[in-house]
Design a protein around this motif. Sequence first.
Motif, PDB file in Angstrom:
ATOM      1  N   LEU A   1      -0.776   1.976  -4.722  1.00 56.54           N
ATOM      2  CA  LEU A   1      -1.567   0.842  -4.290  1.00 56.54           C
ATOM      3  C   LEU A   1      -1.407  -0.294  -5.295  1.00 56.54           C
ATOM      4  N   ALA A   2      -1.411  -1.522  -4.787  1.00 60.22           N
ATOM      5  CA  ALA A   2      -1.360  -2.680  -5.671  1.00 60.22           C
ATOM      6  C   ALA A   2      -2.651  -2.780  -6.475  1.00 60.22           C
ATOM      7  N   PRO A   3      -2.634  -3.452  -7.641  1.00 56.87           N
ATOM      8  CA  PRO A   3      -3.835  -3.552  -8.470  1.00 56.87           C
ATOM      9  C   PRO A   3      -5.025  -4.205  -7.779  1.00 56.87           C
ATOM     10  N   ASP A   4      -4.766  -5.061  -6.801  1.00 55.09           N
ATOM     11  CA  ASP A   4      -5.858  -5.696  -6.063  1.00 55.09           C
ATOM     12  C   ASP A   4      -6.187  -4.955  -4.770  1.00 55.09           C
ATOM     13  N   ALA A   5      -5.517  -3.824  -4.521  1.00 55.47           N
ATOM     14  CA  ALA A   5      -5.751  -2.972  -3.346  1.00 55.47           C
ATOM     15  C   ALA A   5      -5.488  -3.691  -2.029  1.00 55.47           C
ATOM     16  N   ARG A   6      -4.690  -4.778  -2.047  1.00 61.38           N
ATOM     17  CA  ARG A   6      -4.382  -5.491  -0.805  1.00 61.38           C
ATOM     18  C   ARG A   6      -3.086  -5.022  -0.173  1.00 61.38           C
ATOM     19  N   HIS A   7      -2.269  -4.280  -0.948  1.00 63.34           N
ATOM     20  CA  HIS A   7      -0.991  -3.798  -0.446  1.00 63.34           C
ATOM     21  C   HIS A   7      -0.722  -2.398  -0.980  1.00 63.34           C
ATOM     22  N   LEU A   8       0.271  -1.753  -0.364  1.00 62.36           N
ATOM     23  CA  LEU A   8       0.665  -0.397  -0.747  1.00 62.36           C
ATOM     24  C   LEU A   8       2.164  -0.270  -0.553  1.00 62.36           C
ATOM     25  N   VAL A   9       2.804   0.527  -1.423  1.00 64.40           N
ATOM     26  CA  VAL A   9       4.211   0.861  -1.247  1.00 64.40           C
ATOM     27  C   VAL A   9       4.361   2.370  -1.291  1.00 64.40           C
ATOM     28  N   VAL A  10       5.193   2.895  -0.407  1.00 63.11           N
ATOM     29  CA  VAL A  10       5.518   4.320  -0.399  1.00 63.11           C
ATOM     30  C   VAL A  10       7.031   4.453  -0.470  1.00 63.11           C
ATOM     31  N   THR A  11       7.517   5.393  -1.278  1.00 61.29           N
ATOM     32  CA  THR A  11       8.948   5.604  -1.430  1.00 61.29           C
ATOM     33  C   THR A  11       9.326   7.019  -1.009  1.00 61.29           C
ATOM     34  N   GLY A  12      10.610   7.182  -0.633  1.00 59.27           N
ATOM     35  CA  GLY A  12      11.059   8.499  -0.190  1.00 59.27           C
ATOM     36  C   GLY A  12      12.568   8.636  -0.254  1.00 59.27           C
ATOM     37  N   PRO A  13      13.095   9.760   0.186  1.00 59.27           N
ATOM     38  CA  PRO A  13      14.538  10.025   0.099  1.00 59.27           C
ATOM     39  C   PRO A  13      15.415   9.054   0.886  1.00 59.27           C
ATOM     40  N   MET A  14      14.852   8.395   1.902  1.00 57.72           N
ATOM     41  CA  MET A  14      15.659   7.528   2.751  1.00 57.72           C
ATOM     42  C   MET A  14      15.320   6.048   2.629  1.00 57.72           C
ATOM     43  N   GLY A  15      14.363   5.697   1.745  1.00 56.65           N
ATOM     44  CA  GLY A  15      14.003   4.297   1.618  1.00 56.65           C
ATOM     45  C   GLY A  15      12.558   4.119   1.210  1.00 56.65           C
ATOM     46  N   TYR A  16      11.961   3.008   1.642  1.00 56.61           N
ATOM     47  CA  TYR A  16      10.594   2.697   1.227  1.00 56.61           C
ATOM     48  C   TYR A  16       9.911   1.888   2.327  1.00 56.61           C
ATOM     49  N   ALA A  17       8.583   1.768   2.214  1.00 54.84           N
ATOM     50  CA  ALA A  17       7.812   0.991   3.180  1.00 54.84           C
ATOM     51  C   ALA A  17       6.640   0.340   2.468  1.00 54.84           C
ATOM     52  N   LEU A  18       6.212  -0.821   2.986  1.00 58.37           N
ATOM     53  CA  LEU A  18       5.067  -1.537   2.449  1.00 58.37           C
ATOM     54  C   LEU A  18       4.024  -1.726   3.539  1.00 58.37           C
ATOM     55  N   TRP A  19       2.758  -1.657   3.121  1.00 55.27           N
ATOM     56  CA  TRP A  19       1.621  -1.793   4.050  1.00 55.27           C
ATOM     57  C   TRP A  19       0.729  -2.918   3.552  1.00 55.27           C
ATOM     58  N   ARG A  20       0.240  -3.747   4.494  1.00 54.85           N
ATOM     59  CA  ARG A  20      -0.639  -4.861   4.157  1.00 54.85           C
ATOM     60  C   ARG A  20      -2.027  -4.590   4.711  1.00 54.85           C
ATOM     61  N   ARG A  21      -3.006  -4.616   3.830  1.00 55.64           N
ATOM     62  CA  ARG A  21      -4.370  -4.265   4.218  1.00 55.64           C
ATOM     63  C   ARG A  21      -4.969  -5.239   5.226  1.00 55.64           C
ATOM     64  N   ALA A  22      -4.694  -6.511   5.067  1.00 54.14           N
ATOM     65  CA  ALA A  22      -5.372  -7.523   5.873  1.00 54.14           C
ATOM     66  C   ALA A  22      -5.226  -7.282   7.366  1.00 54.14           C
ATOM     67  N   ASP A  23      -4.028  -6.873   7.804  1.00 51.91           N
ATOM     68  CA  ASP A  23      -3.789  -6.697   9.236  1.00 51.91           C
ATOM     69  C   ASP A  23      -3.081  -5.390   9.579  1.00 51.91           C
ATOM     70  N   GLY A  24      -2.865  -4.519   8.584  1.00 47.35           N
ATOM     71  CA  GLY A  24      -2.205  -3.245   8.848  1.00 47.35           C
ATOM     72  C   GLY A  24      -0.706  -3.346   9.050  1.00 47.35           C
ATOM     73  N   ARG A  25      -0.109  -4.493   8.754  1.00 46.03           N
ATOM     74  CA  ARG A  25       1.331  -4.667   8.955  1.00 46.03           C
ATOM     75  C   ARG A  25       2.117  -3.699   8.064  1.00 46.03           C
ATOM     76  N   VAL A  26       3.146  -3.074   8.644  1.00 48.75           N
ATOM     77  CA  VAL A  26       4.004  -2.145   7.923  1.00 48.75           C
ATOM     78  C   VAL A  26       5.436  -2.671   7.962  1.00 48.75           C
ATOM     79  N   THR A  27       6.074  -2.748   6.803  1.00 48.99           N
ATOM     80  CA  THR A  27       7.467  -3.134   6.696  1.00 48.99           C
ATOM     81  C   THR A  27       8.249  -1.948   6.169  1.00 48.99           C
ATOM     82  N   VAL A  28       9.175  -1.416   6.961  1.00 48.29           N
ATOM     83  CA  VAL A  28       9.948  -0.232   6.582  1.00 48.29           C
ATOM     84  C   VAL A  28      11.369  -0.648   6.241  1.00 48.29           C
ATOM     85  N   ARG A  29      11.866  -0.158   5.116  1.00 47.86           N
ATOM     86  CA  ARG A  29      13.265  -0.352   4.733  1.00 47.86           C
ATOM     87  C   ARG A  29      13.918   1.028   4.666  1.00 47.86           C
ATOM     88  N   GLU A  30      14.441   1.460   5.785  1.00 43.66           N
ATOM     89  CA  GLU A  30      15.111   2.765   5.869  1.00 43.66           C
ATOM     90  C   GLU A  30      16.588   2.539   5.562  1.00 43.66           C
TER      91      GLU A  30
END
Length: 343
Positions: free
Chosen positions: A65-94
């Motif tokens: 989680l970001a220090p301000d808890a407004r965003h999140l990043v998750v990483t894995g074997p095939m790439g990463y994804a980001l989540w935005r708290r304000a609207d639930g938007r998910v950006t996946v980089r596979e």
Amino acid sequence: MSVTMDSDLATAWEVTVDDAPVALSACDDLVAVAGAEGTVRVLDAAMGAEIGALELPGGALSVELAPDARHLVVTGPMGYALWRRADGRVTVRENGSWSAAAAWADGDRVAVASGRRALVLNPDGGELWRSEPAASTVTDVAWMRQGRRLAVAAYGAVQGHERHTEKPVVTYPYIGSHLALAVAPTGKWICSGNQDASIHIWRTRDGSELTMSGYPEKVSRLTFDETGFWLTADGAPDVTVWDFSGKGPAGTAPRSLRCHETVTALAWRPGAAGHLASGGDDGTVALWHATAGRPQALLRPARTLDSGDSPVAALAWAGPHLLVTALRDGCVRAYGVSSRAAL
């Protein structure tokens, strides 16, 4: 996913998730739980209620989680994804690149290990800059100097990059595979836990080095407390705690914390009290006055929490008064710890 409340005052809430947890992150009023198959649940820290979710194809390895808890990043074997708290938007980089770790510099920049590079992104996934290719896959990243320098670990060295510099401005060499990085909040020390069952240390001021070897197992968990004076590590049945105050640990012996057959999680409690939580493969969570006693002291837990038969997968403190535990069987439980001074 089901949510239950425990009548025991020590248990604030309990949640069962349907993906074996591998990582936890807690910040402000949020807790994020990442599962092996790539499912991430974002929970309210006070009650355990789900407020968001996302999926990372190919599975997950870490979540931050970001220090301000407004965003999140998750990483894995095939790439990463980001989540935005304000609207639930998910950006996946596979992108097919092994992404072992991520670290936020602040609410506006996050570094992600991506194959042989570290990528520095804005919270919506836009690339700000990237490091030049390392000798092998990047295994960990950490920010120094309040986000002004990025440490990137790969086989053979930890490289330091100033903001927006593709080429490293400093190299800390060590012939071996780095599994984990820990940077002292003071910026004085960089430490790596290694495949060769050692901890290697660099003093950032002059690049002087020290190796603590002789661990029976690889050192894959390594973390400083909030003061930067204490470093804890796995690599043995006993958790080791090294004193970095003064001139550092050279010529000293660590404190040893004995409870688990195999250590599976470590998390310092926020603050300067020297309180540590550890988890083991037997399902036990131990709470420690980890800086008590003298060097070479063998310490016993101040308290143990028997979470069940499933191994502890991850631990995180959601502030100084709430300890969150995740078990391999999907049970996520939060314990209230009322006093800053007591465990």
